[in-house]
Write a protein that holds these residues in place. Structure first.
Motif, PDB file in Angstrom:
ATOM      1  N   SER A 121      12.698  33.709   5.455  1.00 39.86           N
ATOM      2  CA  SER A 121      13.845  33.860   4.570  1.00 39.86           C
ATOM      3  C   SER A 121      14.205  32.545   3.899  1.00 39.86           C
ATOM      4  CB  SER A 121      15.055  34.382   5.345  1.00 39.86           C
ATOM      5  OG  SER A 121      15.412  33.482   6.384  1.00 39.86           O
ATOM      6  N   LEU A 122      13.756  31.430   4.496  1.00 43.21           N
ATOM      7  CA  LEU A 122      14.051  30.107   3.955  1.00 43.21           C
ATOM      8  C   LEU A 122      13.076  29.112   4.560  1.00 43.21           C
ATOM      9  CD1 LEU A 122      16.189  28.322   2.321  1.00 43.21           C
ATOM     10  CD2 LEU A 122      17.249  27.906   4.551  1.00 43.21           C
ATOM     11  N   VAL A 123      12.586  28.188   3.743  1.00 37.95           N
ATOM     12  CA  VAL A 123      11.790  27.073   4.242  1.00 37.95           C
ATOM     13  C   VAL A 123      12.616  25.806   4.090  1.00 37.95           C
ATOM     14  CG1 VAL A 123       9.712  25.672   3.977  1.00 37.95           C
ATOM     15  CG2 VAL A 123       9.585  28.130   3.634  1.00 37.95           C
ATOM     16  N   VAL A 124      12.672  25.013   5.149  1.00 38.44           N
ATOM     17  CA  VAL A 124      13.405  23.752   5.125  1.00 38.44           C
ATOM     18  C   VAL A 124      12.400  22.620   5.289  1.00 38.44           C
ATOM     19  CG1 VAL A 124      15.232  22.366   6.186  1.00 38.44           C
ATOM     20  CG2 VAL A 124      15.415  24.865   6.145  1.00 38.44           C
ATOM     21  N   VAL A 125      12.510  21.606   4.454  1.00 35.49           N
ATOM     22  CA  VAL A 125      11.560  20.504   4.501  1.00 35.49           C
ATOM     23  C   VAL A 125      12.292  19.202   4.197  1.00 35.49           C
ATOM     24  CG1 VAL A 125      10.906  20.732   2.070  1.00 35.49           C
ATOM     25  CG2 VAL A 125       9.283  19.736   3.681  1.00 35.49           C
ATOM     26  N   ALA A 126      11.809  18.119   4.793  1.00 32.94           N
ATOM     27  CA  ALA A 126      12.389  16.805   4.516  1.00 32.94           C
ATOM     28  C   ALA A 126      11.914  16.308   3.160  1.00 32.94           C
ATOM     29  CB  ALA A 126      11.976  15.813   5.605  1.00 32.94           C
ATOM     30  N   SER A 127      12.708  15.447   2.543  1.00 30.93           N
ATOM     31  CA  SER A 127      12.314  14.899   1.247  1.00 30.93           C
ATOM     32  C   SER A 127      11.142  13.945   1.381  1.00 30.93           C
ATOM     33  CB  SER A 127      13.491  14.178   0.584  1.00 30.93           C
ATOM     34  OG  SER A 127      13.945  13.117   1.393  1.00 30.93           O
ATOM     35  N   ARG A 128      11.018  13.299   2.539  1.00 30.33           N
ATOM     36  CA  ARG A 128       9.880  12.421   2.797  1.00 30.33           C
ATOM     37  C   ARG A 128       9.454  12.601   4.238  1.00 30.33           C
ATOM     38  NH1 ARG A 128      10.547   6.359   0.816  1.00 30.33           N
ATOM     39  NH2 ARG A 128      11.758   6.282   2.726  1.00 30.33           N
ATOM     40  N   GLY A 129       8.170  12.414   4.496  1.00 34.27           N
ATOM     41  CA  GLY A 129       7.665  12.560   5.844  1.00 34.27           C
ATOM     42  C   GLY A 129       6.815  11.382   6.263  1.00 34.27           C
ATOM     43  N   LEU A 154      14.712  24.727   0.885  1.00 31.21           N
ATOM     44  CA  LEU A 154      15.805  23.769   1.038  1.00 31.21           C
ATOM     45  C   LEU A 154      15.198  22.408   1.355  1.00 31.21           C
ATOM     46  CD1 LEU A 154      19.057  24.314   3.149  1.00 31.21           C
ATOM     47  CD2 LEU A 154      18.013  22.084   2.819  1.00 31.21           C
ATOM     48  N   VAL A 155      15.423  21.450   0.470  1.00 31.61           N
ATOM     49  CA  VAL A 155      14.935  20.083   0.672  1.00 31.61           C
ATOM     50  C   VAL A 155      16.108  19.220   1.146  1.00 31.61           C
ATOM     51  CG1 VAL A 155      13.900  18.054  -0.422  1.00 31.61           C
ATOM     52  CG2 VAL A 155      13.140  20.353  -1.072  1.00 31.61           C
ATOM     53  N   GLN A 293      22.457  13.847  -4.650  1.00 33.89           N
ATOM     54  CA  GLN A 293      23.091  13.105  -3.560  1.00 33.89           C
ATOM     55  C   GLN A 293      23.397  13.975  -2.342  1.00 33.89           C
ATOM     56  OE1 GLN A 293      26.106  10.183  -4.930  1.00 33.89           O
ATOM     57  NE2 GLN A 293      25.658  10.917  -6.998  1.00 33.89           N
ATOM     58  N   CYS A 294      22.860  15.193  -2.314  1.00 36.38           N
ATOM     59  CA  CYS A 294      23.025  16.095  -1.176  1.00 36.38           C
ATOM     60  C   CYS A 294      21.804  17.014  -1.131  1.00 36.38           C
ATOM     61  CB  CYS A 294      24.314  16.906  -1.319  1.00 36.38           C
ATOM     62  SG  CYS A 294      24.328  18.011  -2.749  1.00 36.38           S
ATOM     63  N   PRO A 295      21.647  17.830  -0.076  1.00 34.47           N
ATOM     64  CA  PRO A 295      20.496  18.741  -0.006  1.00 34.47           C
ATOM     65  C   PRO A 295      20.424  19.682  -1.207  1.00 34.47           C
ATOM     66  CG  PRO A 295      21.548  18.557   2.138  1.00 34.47           C
ATOM     67  CD  PRO A 295      22.445  17.848   1.163  1.00 34.47           C
ATOM     68  N   VAL A 296      19.205  20.124  -1.500  1.00 34.63           N
ATOM     69  CA  VAL A 296      18.940  20.943  -2.691  1.00 34.63           C
ATOM     70  C   VAL A 296      18.141  22.179  -2.294  1.00 34.63           C
ATOM     71  CG1 VAL A 296      17.806  21.014  -4.951  1.00 34.63           C
ATOM     72  CG2 VAL A 296      18.896  18.895  -4.164  1.00 34.63           C
ATOM     73  N   VAL A 297      18.534  23.334  -2.835  1.00 32.68           N
ATOM     74  CA  VAL A 297      17.751  24.565  -2.698  1.00 32.68           C
ATOM     75  C   VAL A 297      17.172  24.908  -4.067  1.00 32.68           C
ATOM     76  CG1 VAL A 297      17.797  27.047  -2.233  1.00 32.68           C
ATOM     77  CG2 VAL A 297      19.066  25.478  -0.758  1.00 32.68           C
ATOM     78  N   VAL A 298      15.861  25.193  -4.084  1.00 31.49           N
ATOM     79  CA  VAL A 298      15.169  25.592  -5.318  1.00 31.49           C
ATOM     80  C   VAL A 298      14.674  27.020  -5.155  1.00 31.49           C
ATOM     81  CG1 VAL A 298      13.252  25.109  -6.881  1.00 31.49           C
ATOM     82  CG2 VAL A 298      14.465  23.217  -5.787  1.00 31.49           C
ATOM     83  N   LEU A 299      14.914  27.857  -6.175  1.00 28.97           N
ATOM     84  CA  LEU A 299      14.476  29.246  -6.149  1.00 28.97           C
ATOM     85  C   LEU A 299      13.689  29.571  -7.397  1.00 28.97           C
ATOM     86  CD1 LEU A 299      17.752  29.260  -5.110  1.00 28.97           C
ATOM     87  CD2 LEU A 299      16.973  31.504  -4.381  1.00 28.97           C
TER      88      LEU A 299
END
Length: 310
Positions: A121-129, A154-155, A293-299
């Motif tokens: 239903s949602l993938v969450v990932v860090a902006s950098r790894g 969600l990044v 400046q905060c988390p982002v969700v892209v659809l």
């Protein structure tokens, strides 16, 4: 966050149940932060959290066990298991009531997460790894998933705070329409207000003489109608969400980046109105992924909206 209502969109679910929240673990501190965010999102959705570690060393045909000269437990396989165990433990400590499943999957991270997103239903990932170069603003995994995942992405970037509105970018495109429904559901789940922003500028490029024939005021009225139309159905579907609509004269990227300073989440479509055909990520979504400046969700608009009765 509170548990989502029965009218929340449930991408990836089967038989009325939402699909799991999916998060990647790579051993970095930023990935562990993403795991905590994913655990909270799983609780809000009332669903399971799947923590996966993409184990790519077998593809390179290197020995997976420890070297004869190294201490026990130092092989690639053991290191992968330690990364996964640490991430699972972090998720359970963050949200003890959430069911957490961990899995090591052979393959490179982009393919593993994109494939597993089909049932999430949602993938969450860090902006950098792990392995991010100094100064690199966004890892290739986050960019790839935002363009190719089969569910919202969600990044986790910037600062996370429980206050502030959910910031929604509206432009009347198919991708923006998908973002509208997600943003209203997310605002309801978080008990937050919603700020819907539509930025515009007079269209003065070659071949577009509208400003000369219509006048700037007429164009502004047209853009106001775009904003109002985009929000009508969602406002009726989520009547408990308090929202503000804001029409701003300015460049979309600059306007949204400034507003993200006070938001707790930005929700944006992958491609906006007027983007180049075939371009999977537009300039606005890329700017949010790199600089918000905060988390982002892209659809993406081609993701079919699930049954609203779930």
């Amino acid at each position: 966050m509170t548990e989502r209502s029965a009218h929340t969109p449930d991408e990836g679910g089967h038989g009325g149940a939402p699909g799991p929240v999916l998060v990647g673990a790579d051993g970095s501190e930023s990935a562990l932060r993403a795991v905590e965010t994913a655990a909270r999102e799983a609780r809000a959705r009332g669903t399971r959290l799947d923590v996966v570690h993409a184990f790519m060393w077998p593809l390179l045909r290197v020995p997976l066990g420890p070297s004869p000269y190294a201490p026990p437990g130092s092989g690639f396989r053991e290191q992968a298991q330690q990364i996964l165990d640490t991430a699972v433990a972090r998720a359970r400590a963050c949200e003890p009531d959430v069911e957490v499943a961990g899995e090591i999957i052979e393959g490179e991270p982009l393919t593993v997460l994109a494939t597993r997103s089909r049932s999430a239903s949602l993938v969450v990932v860090a902006s950098r790894g792990v392995g991010a170069f100094t100064g690199l603003l966004l890892g290739s995994v986050a960019v790839h998933l935002a363009a190719h995942a089969a569910c919202p992405v969600l990044v986790v970037r910037g600062r996370e705070q429980p206050t502030g509105p959910v910031l929604l970018a509206v432009d009347g495109s198919a991708d923006s329409d998908a973002a509208v429904a997600f943003a209203f559901a997310e605002a309801e789940a978080r008990g937050a207000g919603l700020l819907a922003v539509h930025a515009w500028l007079p269209r003065t490029g070659l071949g577009d003489l509208a400003p000369f024939f219509q006048g700037e005021e007429a164009i502004r009225d047209e853009e106001q109608r775009v904003l109002d139309k985009a929000l009508t159905a969602a406002a009726a579907r989520w009547p408990g969400v308090s929202f503000e609509r804001r029409l701003v004269r300015g460049r979309t990227r600059e306007v949204l980046l400034a507003e993200s300073a006070e938001a707790q989440l930005v929700v944006v479509g992958a491609r906006g109105r007027g983007g180049f055909a075939g371009l999977l990520l537009g300039s606005v979504s890329q700017a949010m992924l790199h600089h918000a400046q905060c988390p982002v969700v892209v659809l993406r608009g081609e993701l079919a909206e699930p049954d609203a009765t779930h």
